[in-house]
Motif scaffolding. Structure first.
Motif, PDB file in Angstrom:
ATOM      1  N   ASN A  41       0.837  -1.194   0.000  1.00 20.67           N
ATOM      2  CA  ASN A  41       0.000   0.000   0.000  1.00 20.67           C
ATOM      3  C   ASN A  41       0.876   1.250   0.000  1.00 20.67           C
ATOM      4  O   ASN A  41       2.098   1.164  -0.052  1.00 20.67           O
ATOM      5  CB  ASN A  41      -0.992  -0.019   1.168  1.00 20.67           C
ATOM      6  CG  ASN A  41      -0.323   0.044   2.530  1.00 20.67           C
ATOM      7  OD1 ASN A  41       0.847   0.420   2.668  1.00 20.67           O
ATOM      8  ND2 ASN A  41      -1.060  -0.324   3.564  1.00 20.67           N
ATOM      9  N   ARG A  42       0.260   2.408   0.088  1.00 18.73           N
ATOM     10  CA  ARG A  42       1.010   3.667  -0.022  1.00 18.73           C
ATOM     11  C   ARG A  42       1.957   3.922   1.151  1.00 18.73           C
ATOM     12  O   ARG A  42       2.829   4.774   1.070  1.00 18.73           O
ATOM     13  CB  ARG A  42       0.050   4.837  -0.195  1.00 18.73           C
ATOM     14  CG  ARG A  42      -0.760   5.119   1.052  1.00 18.73           C
ATOM     15  CD  ARG A  42      -1.634   6.325   0.863  1.00 18.73           C
ATOM     16  NE  ARG A  42      -2.992   5.884   0.679  1.00 18.73           N
ATOM     17  CZ  ARG A  42      -3.990   6.675   0.412  1.00 18.73           C
ATOM     18  NH1 ARG A  42      -3.779   7.951   0.267  1.00 18.73           N
ATOM     19  NH2 ARG A  42      -5.195   6.210   0.270  1.00 18.73           N
ATOM     20  N   TRP A  43       1.783   3.170   2.245  1.00 17.01           N
ATOM     21  CA  TRP A  43       2.664   3.308   3.405  1.00 17.01           C
ATOM     22  C   TRP A  43       3.758   2.239   3.422  1.00 17.01           C
ATOM     23  O   TRP A  43       4.498   2.115   4.373  1.00 17.01           O
ATOM     24  CB  TRP A  43       1.857   3.250   4.698  1.00 17.01           C
ATOM     25  CG  TRP A  43       0.900   4.390   4.784  1.00 17.01           C
ATOM     26  CD1 TRP A  43       1.186   5.683   5.121  1.00 17.01           C
ATOM     27  CD2 TRP A  43      -0.490   4.351   4.493  1.00 17.01           C
ATOM     28  NE1 TRP A  43       0.050   6.455   5.051  1.00 17.01           N
ATOM     29  CE2 TRP A  43      -1.000   5.654   4.673  1.00 17.01           C
ATOM     30  CE3 TRP A  43      -1.368   3.345   4.107  1.00 17.01           C
ATOM     31  CZ2 TRP A  43      -2.328   5.966   4.469  1.00 17.01           C
ATOM     32  CZ3 TRP A  43      -2.693   3.660   3.914  1.00 17.01           C
ATOM     33  CH2 TRP A  43      -3.161   4.968   4.089  1.00 17.01           C
ATOM     34  N   GLN A  45       3.320  -1.008   3.474  1.00 21.93           N
ATOM     35  CA  GLN A  45       2.905  -2.249   4.123  1.00 21.93           C
ATOM     36  C   GLN A  45       2.533  -3.272   3.061  1.00 21.93           C
ATOM     37  O   GLN A  45       1.775  -2.960   2.128  1.00 21.93           O
ATOM     38  CB  GLN A  45       1.692  -2.008   5.023  1.00 21.93           C
ATOM     39  CG  GLN A  45       1.951  -1.056   6.151  1.00 21.93           C
ATOM     40  CD  GLN A  45       0.650  -0.647   6.826  1.00 21.93           C
ATOM     41  OE1 GLN A  45      -0.337  -0.325   6.164  1.00 21.93           O
ATOM     42  NE2 GLN A  45       0.655  -0.644   8.142  1.00 21.93           N
TER      43      GLN A  45
END
Length: 94
Positions: A41-43, A45
């Motif tokens: 994902n964008r973080w 993860q």
């Protein structure tokens, strides 16, 4: 297109209509060896990982629907002993 007749879509819509409900590498996947496919994902993860080229991500994360937006994938495999590494991004549309 990453290698010959293997490609990864740039979007998918996991809405249960039977069309584009799974995000995975497409094409002549039967000839791939040492396959590894990961989605982040964008973080950063990891939300999905598989070593089976027939498996894909259904847009779910932690027991629920992952939010729409841009995700990143990493794809590694070999064909005839030659390693291939690909990465890119795609959009999950809700």
């Amino acid at each position: 297109q990453i290698f010959c007749d293997i490609w990864v879509p740039n979007a998918f819509t996991p809405n249960g209509d039977g069309v584009n409900d799974m995000f995975r590498a497409l094409g002549n996947i039967g000839r791939l060896q040492n396959y590894s496919f990961q989605i982040f994902n964008r973080w950063g993860q990891r939300v999905f990982s598989t070593t089976d080229p027939t498996k894909g991500w259904d847009g779910r994360q932690d027991g629920g629907e992952a939010p729409g937006g841009v995700y990143v994938y990493s794809l590694e495999y070999s064909v005839n002993g030659k390693p291939v590494i690909g990465k890119g991004n795609f959009t999950l549309l809700r």
